[in-house]
Design a protein around this motif. Sequence first.
Motif, PDB file in Angstrom:
ATOM      1  N   SER A  37       0.854  -1.192   0.000  1.00 58.73           N
ATOM      2  CA  SER A  37       0.000   0.000   0.000  1.00 58.73           C
ATOM      3  C   SER A  37       0.884   1.233   0.000  1.00 58.73           C
ATOM      4  O   SER A  37       1.964   1.229   0.590  1.00 58.73           O
ATOM      5  N   SER A  39       0.842   5.863  -0.533  1.00 60.60           N
ATOM      6  CA  SER A  39       0.163   7.138  -0.772  1.00 60.60           C
ATOM      7  C   SER A  39       0.925   7.815  -1.891  1.00 60.60           C
ATOM      8  O   SER A  39       2.145   7.950  -1.817  1.00 60.60           O
ATOM      9  N   GLN A  41       0.962  10.683  -5.491  1.00 59.70           N
ATOM     10  CA  GLN A  41       0.386  11.828  -6.179  1.00 59.70           C
ATOM     11  C   GLN A  41       0.981  11.902  -7.570  1.00 59.70           C
ATOM     12  O   GLN A  41       2.084  11.423  -7.819  1.00 59.70           O
ATOM     13  N   LYS A  51      -3.855  13.460  -5.414  1.00 57.95           N
ATOM     14  CA  LYS A  51      -3.289  12.681  -4.310  1.00 57.95           C
ATOM     15  C   LYS A  51      -4.251  11.545  -4.027  1.00 57.95           C
ATOM     16  O   LYS A  51      -5.455  11.767  -3.916  1.00 57.95           O
ATOM     17  N   GLU A  52      -3.706  10.337  -3.924  1.00 57.53           N
ATOM     18  CA  GLU A  52      -4.582   9.187  -3.739  1.00 57.53           C
ATOM     19  C   GLU A  52      -3.845   8.012  -3.110  1.00 57.53           C
ATOM     20  O   GLU A  52      -2.631   7.903  -3.207  1.00 57.53           O
ATOM     21  N   HIS A  53      -4.643   7.138  -2.495  1.00 63.74           N
ATOM     22  CA  HIS A  53      -4.114   5.867  -2.019  1.00 63.74           C
ATOM     23  C   HIS A  53      -3.787   5.041  -3.258  1.00 63.74           C
ATOM     24  O   HIS A  53      -4.488   5.104  -4.262  1.00 63.74           O
TER      25      HIS A  53
END
Length: 98
Positions: A37, A39, A41, A51-53
């Motif tokens: 996982s 984070s 951008q 910006k996103e997971h």
Amino acid sequence: IYFGTGKKEGFVTQEEWSTFLDTTVTPRFPEGLTVSSASGQWRGADGEIIKEHSYVLTLVHPETENKENTISEIINTYKNKFQQEAVLRVKNEACMSF
């Protein structure tokens, strides 16, 4: 391969990601894979910073035309299924052993 989860309407859920992994990726790479996982951008075509997971998929495989085509299929399937403008792929040579 970097898969963002933002969509025009919401985001790719954990359940949707798991289903994609189980039905699209794992059958094509049953030898194994790693998912992390993250984070992230990036700048979309409209110039906006998004910006996103994200999920980072690591695949170790021989460099063959078949594997290259398979990876392209995975990326295109994700882009179409989840309305993604782009999916980032980073390709490196590596030495490995088990």
